[in-house]
Design a protein around this motif. Sequence first.
Motif, PDB file in Angstrom:
ATOM      1  N   UNK A 248       0.832  -1.211   0.000  1.00  0.00           N
ATOM      2  CA  UNK A 248       0.000   0.000   0.000  1.00  0.00           C
ATOM      3  C   UNK A 248       0.864   1.257   0.000  1.00  0.00           C
ATOM      4  N   UNK A 249       0.188   2.398  -0.093  1.00  0.00           N
ATOM      5  CA  UNK A 249       0.896   3.675   0.008  1.00  0.00           C
ATOM      6  C   UNK A 249       1.739   3.981  -1.213  1.00  0.00           C
ATOM      7  N   UNK A 250       2.748   4.806  -0.999  1.00  0.00           N
ATOM      8  CA  UNK A 250       3.640   5.229  -2.084  1.00  0.00           C
ATOM      9  C   UNK A 250       4.927   5.743  -1.463  1.00  0.00           C
ATOM     10  N   UNK A 251       5.869   6.141  -2.314  1.00  0.00           N
ATOM     11  CA  UNK A 251       7.121   6.698  -1.800  1.00  0.00           C
ATOM     12  C   UNK A 251       7.894   5.699  -0.954  1.00  0.00           C
ATOM     13  N   UNK A 252       8.307   6.145   0.228  1.00  0.00           N
ATOM     14  CA  UNK A 252       9.138   5.319   1.110  1.00  0.00           C
ATOM     15  C   UNK A 252       8.314   4.478   2.087  1.00  0.00           C
ATOM     16  N   UNK A 253       7.017   4.410   1.888  1.00  0.00           N
ATOM     17  CA  UNK A 253       6.155   3.660   2.806  1.00  0.00           C
ATOM     18  C   UNK A 253       6.628   2.217   3.049  1.00  0.00           C
ATOM     19  N   UNK A 254       7.130   1.494   2.033  1.00  0.00           N
ATOM     20  CA  UNK A 254       7.543   0.108   2.284  1.00  0.00           C
ATOM     21  C   UNK A 254       8.759  -0.024   3.217  1.00  0.00           C
ATOM     22  N   UNK A 255       9.514   1.046   3.399  1.00  0.00           N
ATOM     23  CA  UNK A 255      10.709   0.996   4.255  1.00  0.00           C
ATOM     24  C   UNK A 255      10.492   1.650   5.618  1.00  0.00           C
ATOM     25  N   UNK A 256       9.291   2.158   5.858  1.00  0.00           N
ATOM     26  CA  UNK A 256       9.025   2.911   7.096  1.00  0.00           C
ATOM     27  C   UNK A 256       8.250   2.045   8.075  1.00  0.00           C
ATOM     28  N   UNK A 257       8.934   1.615   9.128  1.00  0.00           N
ATOM     29  CA  UNK A 257       8.335   0.734  10.130  1.00  0.00           C
ATOM     30  C   UNK A 257       7.695   1.562  11.235  1.00  0.00           C
ATOM     31  N   UNK A 258       6.449   1.217  11.580  1.00  0.00           N
ATOM     32  CA  UNK A 258       5.704   1.932  12.620  1.00  0.00           C
ATOM     33  C   UNK A 258       5.683   1.043  13.867  1.00  0.00           C
ATOM     34  N   UNK A 259       6.557   1.298  14.845  1.00  0.00           N
ATOM     35  CA  UNK A 259       6.684   0.399  15.999  1.00  0.00           C
ATOM     36  C   UNK A 259       5.385   0.229  16.782  1.00  0.00           C
ATOM     37  N   UNK A 260       4.579   1.281  16.900  1.00  0.00           N
ATOM     38  CA  UNK A 260       3.356   1.203  17.704  1.00  0.00           C
ATOM     39  C   UNK A 260       2.337   0.234  17.110  1.00  0.00           C
ATOM     40  N   UNK A 261       2.394   0.048  15.789  1.00  0.00           N
ATOM     41  CA  UNK A 261       1.456  -0.857  15.118  1.00  0.00           C
ATOM     42  C   UNK A 261       2.118  -2.156  14.672  1.00  0.00           C
ATOM     43  N   UNK A 262       3.453  -2.184  14.794  1.00  0.00           N
ATOM     44  CA  UNK A 262       4.230  -3.339  14.335  1.00  0.00           C
ATOM     45  C   UNK A 262       3.922  -3.681  12.881  1.00  0.00           C
TER      46      UNK A 262
END
Length: 215
Positions: A169-183
């Motif tokens: 999903x998303x675009x840009x750097x979304x695949x490399x951006x980890x959201x720790x609060x949501x894992x």
Amino acid sequence: MTTKQTHHQQKMVIASNNQGKLAELQDLFNQHELGFQLIPQAQLDIEDAIEDGLSFVENAIIKARHASRISGLPAIADDSGLCVPALGNAPGIYSARYAGVEDKKTRDAANNAKLIEALAPIRAQQPDTKIIGQFVCVLVMVSHADDPLPIIAQGIWQGEILPTPLGENGFGYDPLFWVPTLEKASAQLSKDEKSEISHRGIASRELIAKIKQAL
């Protein structure tokens, strides 16, 4: 734009041709029922501004004034990107053109590949260290091209940079951006999940609140 009546009749240009950004911003504006008719600048044959500022704020203002000057309408502009402190806050304002690829279909993948490559030496030296990154979004609204008091809002979303892409999903750097609060990676989030916590969601809500105050 001094009364709610004129506000509800108002058209506004969005100074972006990035379909991902447009969709997110349109959704957020619609949720708050501000009454603006949002028009992507491409529909008015407005070419991209020359972004020669040195910060997200400067570039957003440049883009908003450019679109407003050509259209004669109020304009809203977004400037956003990913800042990685371990890389001196690169790619920063150059996030969209980090890898120097012009083709929009392959640009995101090239930018992600370059970021992975840039961080590889750091990961090799410090394999257990989490690499922090933050998405930054600045939104600017001008009521006319020479508006001396643009409305400015900023959102920052902190996470970690992954060594390999995750999610579709998303675009840009979304695949490399980890959201720790949501894992989860940002590219694994639904559109609603992302807009709730993202840099653009934060900046949009702040901008909308400021617009409401100005009415």
